[in-house]
Design a protein around this motif. Sequence first.
Motif, mmCIF file in Angstrom:
data_model
loop_
_atom_site.group_PDB
_atom_site.id
_atom_site.type_symbol
_atom_site.label_atom_id
_atom_site.label_comp_id
_atom_site.label_asym_id
_atom_site.label_seq_id
_atom_site.Cartn_x
_atom_site.Cartn_y
_atom_site.Cartn_z
ATOM 1 N N LYS A 207 0.867 -1.190 0.000
ATOM 2 C CA LYS A 207 0.000 0.000 0.000
ATOM 3 C C LYS A 207 0.898 1.233 0.000
ATOM 4 O O LYS A 207 2.037 1.171 0.478
ATOM 5 N N ASN A 208 0.385 2.342 -0.480
ATOM 6 C CA ASN A 208 1.138 3.616 -0.504
ATOM 7 C C ASN A 208 2.506 3.461 -1.162
ATOM 8 O O ASN A 208 3.523 3.839 -0.578
ATOM 9 N N ARG A 209 2.521 2.881 -2.334
ATOM 10 C CA ARG A 209 3.781 2.596 -3.038
ATOM 11 C C ARG A 209 4.514 3.844 -3.486
ATOM 12 O O ARG A 209 3.889 4.788 -3.953
ATOM 13 N N GLU A 210 5.820 3.796 -3.351
ATOM 14 C CA GLU A 210 6.661 4.881 -3.866
ATOM 15 C C GLU A 210 7.941 4.272 -4.423
ATOM 16 O O GLU A 210 8.635 3.545 -3.704
ATOM 17 N N GLU A 211 8.234 4.567 -5.676
ATOM 18 C CA GLU A 211 9.425 3.981 -6.300
ATOM 19 C C GLU A 211 10.652 4.817 -5.993
ATOM 20 O O GLU A 211 10.589 6.037 -5.950
ATOM 21 N N LYS A 212 11.767 4.135 -5.795
ATOM 22 C CA LYS A 212 13.023 4.851 -5.533
ATOM 23 C C LYS A 212 14.136 4.172 -6.335
ATOM 24 O O LYS A 212 14.360 2.967 -6.176
ATOM 25 N N GLY B 34 6.715 0.910 0.607
ATOM 26 C CA GLY B 34 5.286 0.920 0.892
ATOM 27 C C GLY B 34 5.011 0.225 2.212
ATOM 28 O O GLY B 34 5.942 0.017 3.012
ATOM 29 N N GLU B 35 3.764 -0.136 2.416
ATOM 30 C CA GLU B 35 3.368 -0.732 3.699
ATOM 31 C C GLU B 35 2.536 -1.993 3.498
ATOM 32 O O GLU B 35 1.754 -2.074 2.552
ATOM 33 N N ILE B 36 2.742 -2.924 4.406
ATOM 34 C CA ILE B 36 1.845 -4.083 4.494
ATOM 35 C C ILE B 36 1.334 -4.091 5.926
ATOM 36 O O ILE B 36 2.136 -4.202 6.865
ATOM 37 N N CYS C 151 7.840 -1.669 4.325
ATOM 38 C CA CYS C 151 8.438 -2.735 3.510
ATOM 39 C C CYS C 151 9.075 -2.119 2.266
ATOM 40 O O CYS C 151 8.722 -1.015 1.859
ATOM 41 N N VAL C 152 10.008 -2.852 1.695
ATOM 42 C CA VAL C 152 10.637 -2.440 0.441
ATOM 43 C C VAL C 152 10.667 -3.656 -0.475
ATOM 44 O O VAL C 152 11.231 -4.687 -0.110
ATOM 45 N N VAL C 153 10.028 -3.528 -1.641
ATOM 46 C CA VAL C 153 9.970 -4.666 -2.562
ATOM 47 C C VAL C 153 10.943 -4.473 -3.719
ATOM 48 O O VAL C 153 11.076 -3.376 -4.268
ATOM 49 N N LEU C 154 11.627 -5.546 -4.056
ATOM 50 C CA LEU C 154 12.575 -5.527 -5.177
ATOM 51 C C LEU C 154 12.344 -6.784 -6.019
ATOM 52 O O LEU C 154 12.286 -7.901 -5.478
ATOM 53 N N ALA C 155 12.215 -6.588 -7.335
ATOM 54 C CA ALA C 155 12.020 -7.733 -8.237
ATOM 55 C C ALA C 155 13.394 -8.319 -8.574
ATOM 56 O O ALA C 155 14.224 -7.663 -9.205
ATOM 57 N N ARG C 156 13.624 -9.546 -8.154
ATOM 58 C CA ARG C 156 14.964 -10.148 -8.292
ATOM 59 C C ARG C 156 15.448 -10.173 -9.749
ATOM 60 O O ARG C 156 16.617 -9.913 -10.038
ATOM 61 N N HIS C 157 14.543 -10.532 -10.647
ATOM 62 C CA HIS C 157 14.924 -10.625 -12.071
ATOM 63 C C HIS C 157 14.574 -9.351 -12.833
ATOM 64 O O HIS C 157 14.626 -9.342 -14.059
ATOM 65 N N GLY C 158 14.210 -8.271 -12.092
ATOM 66 C CA GLY C 158 13.714 -7.056 -12.726
ATOM 67 C C GLY C 158 12.233 -7.217 -13.001
ATOM 68 O O GLY C 158 11.758 -8.345 -13.156
ATOM 69 N N ARG C 159 11.496 -6.080 -13.032
ATOM 70 C CA ARG C 159 10.040 -6.196 -13.217
ATOM 71 C C ARG C 159 9.686 -6.733 -14.597
ATOM 72 O O ARG C 159 8.603 -7.224 -14.814
ATOM 73 N N LYS C 160 10.627 -6.612 -15.558
ATOM 74 C CA LYS C 160 10.330 -7.172 -16.889
ATOM 75 C C LYS C 160 10.818 -8.616 -17.001
ATOM 76 O O LYS C 160 10.740 -9.231 -18.048
#
Length: 278
Positions: free
Chosen positions: A22-27, A43-45, A50-59
Motif C-alpha cells: 500500500k502507498n507505493r513509492e518507487e526509488k 510501501g506498507e503491508i 516494507c521495500v519490494v525488489l524484483a529479483r529478475h527485474g520487473r520485466k
Amino acid sequence: MAPNVKIGIIGGTGMDDPDILKNREEKQVSTPYGEPSDVLVHGEIAGVDCVVLARHGRKHDIMPSDINYRANIYALKEEGCSHVVVTTACGSLREEFKPGDLVFPDQFIDRTHKRESTFYDGKEGSPAGICHMPMHEPYCPETREVLIEVAKELNLTHHCMGTNVVIEGPRFSSKAESKMFQLWGGDIINMTAVPEVVLANEAGLCYAAIAMVTDYDCWRDDHDPVTVDAVIATLKNNVANAKKVLLAAIPRIAAMEWKESIDGRQAAAKKSVIIPSS
Ligand code: ADE
C-alpha cells in the motif's frame, strides 16, 4: 510494533510485481556494487514499512547468473531493512515435495560458480578485510518459524525444512545431476538462493525464503522433465499462497522483539572479518 523492523521483500519469478504494497513509492538507487535489479518500491503491508525488489527485474529480463545480488542486498540494507523475506520458484528432488507445496528452506548446497559472493572483495571502496562468514545456519530460524506458523494456520501444504541445491543455470539439470543432488541430500533445487542468503548474512540481516515447488526437475522416470511452461503454469496457480503467507507473516514479524537477534547477527558478521595487519 518494534521500531527497528523494516522488511525487504525480494520477489522471484511470478512475484515480480509489488502489488502487495500500500502507498507505493518507487526509488531508484545505486550502490558501490552497481545497480540493483530494479527500482526499490517502498510501501506498507498492514502498517509495516516494507521495500519490494524484483529479483529478475520487473520485466523479468535478468538471468540468475547476471543478477547483481550484492547491489540488491546492499540497497535493502541501506534503506534500513532489518529483514529480507524472499520468494522463489524451485524444483523438487523428493516425491513428497509436490508441485504447489511451499518450502521454508533451512540449508543450501552451492553449485554456483560465477557469482560475486562477498562484499569483502579487496577492491577499492569495498569494506576492508576478508570475511569468513559462518554458514551452518544460513536462514534466520526465528523468521522461518513465523512463516511456518502462518502456513500452518492458513492450511497450506508446506515443508518446515529443506535443503536447497543451487545451480548456476540458466539451463536445468541433466538427469544424472538431478539424481546426484538427491543422493547428496537435496530436497529442492533453484538458481538464486546463493549468493543472496550469504550476502544477507554478511550484511547482518535476518533472511528467510518462501520457496514454491513448481516441478519435479528431471529425476522421475514416470514424469515429464521440467520445462519453462510447466514452471510458469504451476506458479500461476500457486503464487497467491506465497502472497498470503507474506501478508500474514509481516505484521507478526513486526510485532516481535528483534534487538537481540539483530545485534547477534551484526556481531557475527563483524567478527567474521579478518582485517589485514599493517
Ligand atoms: N526453478 C524452478 N524449477 C527449477 C528446477 N527444476 N531447477 C532449477 N531451478 C528451478
